[in-house]
Design an enzyme around this catalytic site. Sequence first.
Site, mmCIF file in Angstrom:
data_model
loop_
_atom_site.group_PDB
_atom_site.id
_atom_site.type_symbol
_atom_site.label_atom_id
_atom_site.label_comp_id
_atom_site.label_asym_id
_atom_site.label_seq_id
_atom_site.Cartn_x
_atom_site.Cartn_y
_atom_site.Cartn_z
ATOM 1 N N ARG A 147 0.765 -0.790 0.403
ATOM 2 C CA ARG A 147 0.288 -0.181 0.044
ATOM 3 C C ARG A 147 1.213 1.093 0.000
ATOM 4 O O ARG A 147 2.067 1.089 0.175
ATOM 5 C CB ARG A 147 -0.338 -0.259 1.562
ATOM 6 C CG ARG A 147 -2.270 -0.566 1.174
ATOM 7 C CD ARG A 147 -3.208 -0.226 -0.274
ATOM 8 N NE ARG A 147 -4.449 -1.107 0.206
ATOM 9 C CZ ARG A 147 -4.937 -1.956 -0.875
ATOM 10 N NH1 ARG A 147 -4.363 -2.506 -1.676
ATOM 11 N NH2 ARG A 147 -5.833 -2.110 -0.841
ATOM 12 N N GLU A 195 -1.858 7.935 -4.413
ATOM 13 C CA GLU A 195 -2.337 7.932 -5.549
ATOM 14 C C GLU A 195 -3.947 7.804 -6.279
ATOM 15 O O GLU A 195 -4.810 8.124 -4.689
ATOM 16 C CB GLU A 195 -2.524 6.441 -5.676
ATOM 17 C CG GLU A 195 -3.257 5.135 -4.650
ATOM 18 C CD GLU A 195 -2.424 3.949 -4.841
ATOM 19 O OE1 GLU A 195 -0.898 3.683 -5.230
ATOM 20 O OE2 GLU A 195 -3.666 3.075 -5.243
ATOM 21 N N HIS A 214 -0.494 0.469 -9.931
ATOM 22 C CA HIS A 214 -1.652 -0.588 -9.325
ATOM 23 C C HIS A 214 -2.920 -1.763 -8.912
ATOM 24 O O HIS A 214 -3.969 -1.921 -9.231
ATOM 25 C CB HIS A 214 -3.041 0.605 -7.624
ATOM 26 C CG HIS A 214 -2.922 -0.026 -6.624
ATOM 27 N ND1 HIS A 214 -3.971 0.420 -5.457
ATOM 28 C CD2 HIS A 214 -3.780 -1.526 -6.264
ATOM 29 C CE1 HIS A 214 -3.657 -0.332 -4.720
ATOM 30 N NE2 HIS A 214 -3.945 -1.335 -4.922
ATOM 31 N N ILE A 215 -1.926 -2.346 -9.948
ATOM 32 C CA ILE A 215 -2.175 -3.411 -10.509
ATOM 33 C C ILE A 215 -1.953 -5.022 -10.595
ATOM 34 O O ILE A 215 -1.638 -6.129 -11.326
ATOM 35 C CB ILE A 215 -2.144 -3.392 -12.587
ATOM 36 C CG1 ILE A 215 -0.239 -3.137 -12.645
ATOM 37 C CG2 ILE A 215 -2.728 -2.165 -12.807
ATOM 38 C CD1 ILE A 215 -0.503 -3.229 -14.411
HETATM 39 C C1 DGY Z 1 -6.384 -5.323 -2.737
HETATM 40 O O1 DGY Z 1 -6.806 -6.502 -3.872
HETATM 41 O O2 DGY Z 1 -6.341 -4.936 -2.018
HETATM 42 C C2 DGY Z 1 -5.514 -4.867 -4.002
HETATM 43 O O3 DGY Z 1 -4.351 -3.997 -3.549
HETATM 44 C C3 DGY Z 1 -6.848 -3.430 -5.174
HETATM 45 O O4 DGY Z 1 -7.548 -3.078 -4.491
#
Ligand code: DGY
Length: 326
Positions: A240, A269, A287-288
Amino acid sequence: MSKQKILVARAVFPETIARLQQHFEVEHNQADAAWSKHDLIARLQGKAGAFTTGTERIDAEVLAACPELKVCANMAVGFNNFDLPAMTARKVLGTNTPDVLTETTADFGFALLMATARRIAESEHYLRAGKWTKWSYDMFAGSDVHGSTLGILGMGRIGQGIARRGAHGFGMDVIYHNRSRLAPDLEAACKARYVSKEELLKTADHLVLVLPYSAESHHAIGAKEIAQMKPTATLVNIARGGIVDDAALAQALRDKKIAAAGLDVFEGEPKVHPDLLTVPNVVLTPHIASATVPTRQAMADLAADNLIGFLVNGKPLTPLNPEVLK
Ligand code: DGY
């Protein structure tokens, strides 16, 4: 009997909306409009449930303004967008999507590690810019992944997936630090050794962050921690934003305090610290980590199952605060 009302706060697969419509009166946001907190509160009026993603903050203010809300189902394993104690106090259930994304996210963590260590993004930009005129012996020479020391901070399901890939696929020596030590059988499956955070920082050739965000993990990696790492080390964050002090990291990359970084998550972000955009030795992705079609479908299915499970059958699949069910 009339159907209960729910809100789907972000665009999602049309099949998910169709499935939810079989059970609920659904207000959705298939246009994916950016809603302010005020908009979210307005749309949640009269709704028993919300289908959320990591971008909708469900806090005490939202809860106080939406007294009919009973459940928020996050389409994410992370749930730092939920104020869980406030939800529990108001008897609002939170759910997330664990397990279904573990292997896909671990794949991505490893891909980012490889891209970072082997300077793939940096060299591709160079080639596309037409700068490649001749081969040279040290051109984009990076660091080895196989046989090196993989450090993992945060050893939940995704951390273990990365450890298994490193140990079994790449012959890496795996060390980890976590709030609690893994059971011996899990350590053996990952071939991972528990070390202090200090030893992890000092010893890892590649350090991957996979810990949840909380007040305690805020800036777990800042200038002081980076200073303890090897100058040849790489750092990967798929956890995160906010776990890394992005400004300190950008400065450290510029000063070559560590060799390179790979980042899928950022403080604030989708904004990215401007200094990270100008240093060459960082791979940046939006964030992929869990973004494959089957996994995103499985996440959407599980979030929908949680809404249906709780509101229709009284049995959510993956509750975060099961105490509200009592
Ligand atoms: C999650 O599942 O926490 C990923 O970061 C997608 O938000």
